[in-house]
Write a protein that holds these residues in place. Structure first.
Motif, PDB file in Angstrom:
ATOM      1  N   ILE A  56       0.852  -1.204   0.000  1.00 16.30           N
ATOM      2  CA  ILE A  56       0.000   0.000   0.000  1.00 16.30           C
ATOM      3  C   ILE A  56       0.887   1.253   0.000  1.00 16.30           C
ATOM      4  CG2 ILE A  56      -1.587   1.374   1.430  1.00 16.30           C
ATOM      5  CD1 ILE A  56      -3.074  -0.838   0.116  1.00 16.30           C
ATOM      6  N   GLU A  57       1.937   1.238   0.811  1.00 12.35           N
ATOM      7  CA  GLU A  57       2.838   2.384   0.877  1.00 12.35           C
ATOM      8  C   GLU A  57       3.546   2.601  -0.464  1.00 12.35           C
ATOM      9  OE1 GLU A  57       6.621   3.865   3.481  1.00 12.35           O
ATOM     10  OE2 GLU A  57       5.049   2.746   4.518  1.00 12.35           O
ATOM     11  N   ILE A  58       3.959   1.519  -1.094  1.00 11.22           N
ATOM     12  CA  ILE A  58       4.586   1.623  -2.415  1.00 11.22           C
ATOM     13  C   ILE A  58       3.611   2.231  -3.406  1.00 11.22           C
ATOM     14  CG2 ILE A  58       5.345   0.245  -4.403  1.00 11.22           C
ATOM     15  CD1 ILE A  58       6.774  -1.579  -2.393  1.00 11.22           C
ATOM     16  N   LYS A  59       2.382   1.784  -3.370  1.00 12.87           N
ATOM     17  CA  LYS A  59       1.368   2.302  -4.295  1.00 12.87           C
ATOM     18  C   LYS A  59       1.244   3.820  -4.169  1.00 12.87           C
ATOM     19  CE  LYS A  59      -3.374   1.695  -5.854  1.00 12.87           C
ATOM     20  NZ  LYS A  59      -4.619   0.947  -5.669  1.00 12.87           N
ATOM     21  N   GLY A  60       1.317   4.331  -2.962  1.00  9.07           N
ATOM     22  CA  GLY A  60       1.223   5.764  -2.740  1.00  9.07           C
ATOM     23  C   GLY A  60       2.420   6.538  -3.277  1.00  9.07           C
ATOM     24  N   ARG A  61       3.525   5.869  -3.480  1.00  9.48           N
ATOM     25  CA  ARG A  61       4.738   6.529  -3.973  1.00  9.48           C
ATOM     26  C   ARG A  61       4.918   6.404  -5.483  1.00  9.48           C
ATOM     27  NH1 ARG A  61       9.488   4.241  -0.589  1.00  9.48           N
ATOM     28  NH2 ARG A  61      10.635   5.850  -1.719  1.00  9.48           N
ATOM     29  N   PHE A  83      19.556   2.138  -8.807  1.00  7.57           N
ATOM     30  CA  PHE A  83      18.346   2.750  -9.350  1.00  7.57           C
ATOM     31  C   PHE A  83      17.899   3.974  -8.551  1.00  7.57           C
ATOM     32  CE2 PHE A  83      17.738  -1.629 -11.096  1.00  7.57           C
ATOM     33  CZ  PHE A  83      17.861  -1.272 -12.427  1.00  7.57           C
ATOM     34  N   GLY A  84      18.448   4.152  -7.362  1.00 13.03           N
ATOM     35  CA  GLY A  84      18.100   5.308  -6.542  1.00 13.03           C
ATOM     36  C   GLY A  84      18.970   6.527  -6.795  1.00 13.03           C
ATOM     37  N   ARG A  85      19.983   6.370  -7.625  1.00 17.50           N
ATOM     38  CA  ARG A  85      20.860   7.515  -7.930  1.00 17.50           C
ATOM     39  C   ARG A  85      20.095   8.578  -8.713  1.00 17.50           C
ATOM     40  NH1 ARG A  85      25.124   3.953 -10.404  1.00 17.50           N
ATOM     41  NH2 ARG A  85      24.462   5.084 -12.235  1.00 17.50           N
ATOM     42  N   SER A  86      20.432   9.813  -8.473  1.00 17.83           N
ATOM     43  CA  SER A  86      19.731  10.922  -9.143  1.00 17.83           C
ATOM     44  C   SER A  86      20.008  10.964 -10.635  1.00 17.83           C
ATOM     45  CB  SER A  86      20.109  12.253  -8.501  1.00 17.83           C
ATOM     46  OG  SER A  86      21.498  12.473  -8.631  1.00 17.83           O
ATOM     47  N   ASP A  87      21.120  10.399 -11.080  1.00 23.72           N
ATOM     48  CA  ASP A  87      21.427  10.418 -12.505  1.00 23.72           C
ATOM     49  C   ASP A  87      20.774   9.270 -13.271  1.00 23.72           C
ATOM     50  OD1 ASP A  87      23.060   8.501 -11.283  1.00 23.72           O
ATOM     51  OD2 ASP A  87      24.664   8.750 -12.755  1.00 23.72           O
ATOM     52  N   THR A 105      12.932   4.064 -14.441  1.00 25.78           N
ATOM     53  CA  THR A 105      13.279   2.939 -13.565  1.00 25.78           C
ATOM     54  C   THR A 105      13.251   3.318 -12.088  1.00 25.78           C
ATOM     55  OG1 THR A 105      15.637   3.408 -13.778  1.00 25.78           O
ATOM     56  CG2 THR A 105      14.688   1.811 -15.330  1.00 25.78           C
ATOM     57  N   ASN A 106      12.767   4.492 -11.776  1.00 22.12           N
ATOM     58  CA  ASN A 106      12.697   4.942 -10.387  1.00 22.12           C
ATOM     59  C   ASN A 106      11.838   3.997  -9.534  1.00 22.12           C
ATOM     60  OD1 ASN A 106      13.260   6.783  -8.252  1.00 22.12           O
ATOM     61  ND2 ASN A 106      11.200   7.586  -8.494  1.00 22.12           N
ATOM     62  N   TYR A 107      10.822   3.401 -10.145  1.00 25.59           N
ATOM     63  CA  TYR A 107       9.954   2.485  -9.397  1.00 25.59           C
ATOM     64  C   TYR A 107      10.751   1.305  -8.835  1.00 25.59           C
ATOM     65  CZ  TYR A 107       9.818  -0.814 -13.322  1.00 25.59           C
ATOM     66  OH  TYR A 107      10.146  -1.720 -14.287  1.00 25.59           O
ATOM     67  N   LYS A 108      11.817   0.902  -9.517  1.00 27.48           N
ATOM     68  CA  LYS A 108      12.640  -0.205  -9.030  1.00 27.48           C
ATOM     69  C   LYS A 108      13.335   0.179  -7.723  1.00 27.48           C
ATOM     70  CE  LYS A 108      13.574  -2.316 -13.499  1.00 27.48           C
ATOM     71  NZ  LYS A 108      14.630  -2.736 -14.442  1.00 27.48           N
ATOM     72  N   ALA A 109      13.874   1.385  -7.680  1.00 29.66           N
ATOM     73  CA  ALA A 109      14.532   1.845  -6.447  1.00 29.66           C
ATOM     74  C   ALA A 109      13.541   1.897  -5.304  1.00 29.66           C
ATOM     75  CB  ALA A 109      15.161   3.224  -6.661  1.00 29.66           C
ATOM     76  N   ILE A 110      12.338   2.366  -5.584  1.00 33.10           N
ATOM     77  CA  ILE A 110      11.298   2.458  -4.555  1.00 33.10           C
ATOM     78  C   ILE A 110      10.979   1.069  -4.009  1.00 33.10           C
ATOM     79  CG2 ILE A 110       8.845   2.967  -4.175  1.00 33.10           C
ATOM     80  CD1 ILE A 110       9.233   5.320  -6.187  1.00 33.10           C
ATOM     81  N   ILE A 111      10.766   0.118  -4.894  1.00 36.86           N
ATOM     82  CA  ILE A 111      10.392  -1.244  -4.485  1.00 36.86           C
ATOM     83  C   ILE A 111      11.535  -1.930  -3.743  1.00 36.86           C
ATOM     84  CG2 ILE A 111       9.831  -3.554  -5.345  1.00 36.86           C
ATOM     85  CD1 ILE A 111       8.199  -2.041  -7.555  1.00 36.86           C
ATOM     86  N   TYR A 112      12.726  -1.889  -4.302  1.00 32.07           N
ATOM     87  CA  TYR A 112      13.853  -2.580  -3.675  1.00 32.07           C
ATOM     88  C   TYR A 112      14.168  -1.997  -2.298  1.00 32.07           C
ATOM     89  CZ  TYR A 112      14.857  -4.711  -8.259  1.00 32.07           C
ATOM     90  OH  TYR A 112      14.785  -5.403  -9.432  1.00 32.07           O
ATOM     91  N   ASN A 126      22.021  -1.502   6.112  1.00 28.57           N
ATOM     92  CA  ASN A 126      21.552  -0.358   5.352  1.00 28.57           C
ATOM     93  C   ASN A 126      21.019  -0.851   4.011  1.00 28.57           C
ATOM     94  OD1 ASN A 126      21.243   1.939   3.777  1.00 28.57           O
ATOM     95  ND2 ASN A 126      23.166   2.868   4.416  1.00 28.57           N
ATOM     96  N   PRO A 127      19.725  -0.656   3.720  1.00 28.35           N
ATOM     97  CA  PRO A 127      19.156  -1.158   2.465  1.00 28.35           C
ATOM     98  C   PRO A 127      19.858  -0.674   1.198  1.00 28.35           C
ATOM     99  CG  PRO A 127      17.405  -0.547   3.958  1.00 28.35           C
ATOM    100  CD  PRO A 127      18.701  -0.095   4.588  1.00 28.35           C
ATOM    101  N   ARG A 128      20.506   0.480   1.262  1.00 29.53           N
ATOM    102  CA  ARG A 128      21.201   0.999   0.070  1.00 29.53           C
ATOM    103  C   ARG A 128      22.713   0.859   0.153  1.00 29.53           C
ATOM    104  NH1 ARG A 128      18.086   6.167  -2.405  1.00 29.53           N
ATOM    105  NH2 ARG A 128      16.181   5.067  -2.889  1.00 29.53           N
TER     106      ARG A 128
END
Length: 144
Positions: A17-22, A57-61, A66-73, A89-91
């Motif tokens: 649910i939280e992922i869906k909101g993002r 996938f979370g890098r700003s560049d 593919t931003n959704y991958k960073a959110i999910i992972y 640390n997840p990242r």
């Protein structure tokens, strides 16, 4: 570690649910597919690689598509950290296996237990993803 299956399921549901909101609605189908593939991904590559991809996938560049991958992972690894109570640390992939720039090194037994818990959590996420991330249906002007 023993987990109440109801609590485990509820936590997985709440995380989706939280992922869906993002996410944007256009990413729901891709996100659901990615989540359903987490069991195979973790079984094949492990948590160290998943953490590396969350970082990549979370890098700003990185491209917005593919931003959704960073959110999910990242969300998945954060949920795993919370459920397992193992500090990593997840990242930061090095926080899972240790490395030159890491202050944390998990024992092999802890890493393998975390990996097994991750597969179980991924199965639960896989169950909830299609139901929660169902793409919104366009409203029709016709009355049946």
């Amino acid at each position: 570690m023993k987990l109440d299956p109801r609590y485990f399921s509820q936590q997985a549901y709440n995380e989706i649910i939280e992922i869906k909101g993002r996410l944007s609605a256009g990413d729901y189908d891709k996100a659901a597919s990615l989540i359903q593939g987490l069991v195979a991904y973790i079984s094949t590559w492990g948590l160290h690689r998943l953490s590396g991809d969350a970082k990549k996938f979370g890098r700003s560049d990185y491209v917005e598509e593919t931003n959704y991958k960073a959110i999910i992972y990242t969300q998945f690894l954060g949920a795993l950290r919370k459920l397992s109570q193992i500090r990593f640390n997840p990242r930061d992939p090095n926080s899972l296996i240790g490395g030159a720039d890491s202050t944390t090194t998990l024992k092999t037994r802890d890493y393998l237990a975390l990996d097994r818990l991750a597969i179980r959590l991924a199965r639960e996420w896989s169950f909830w993803a299609p139901a929660v991330l169902e793409a919104p249906q366009p409203e029709s002007d016709t009355v049946e």
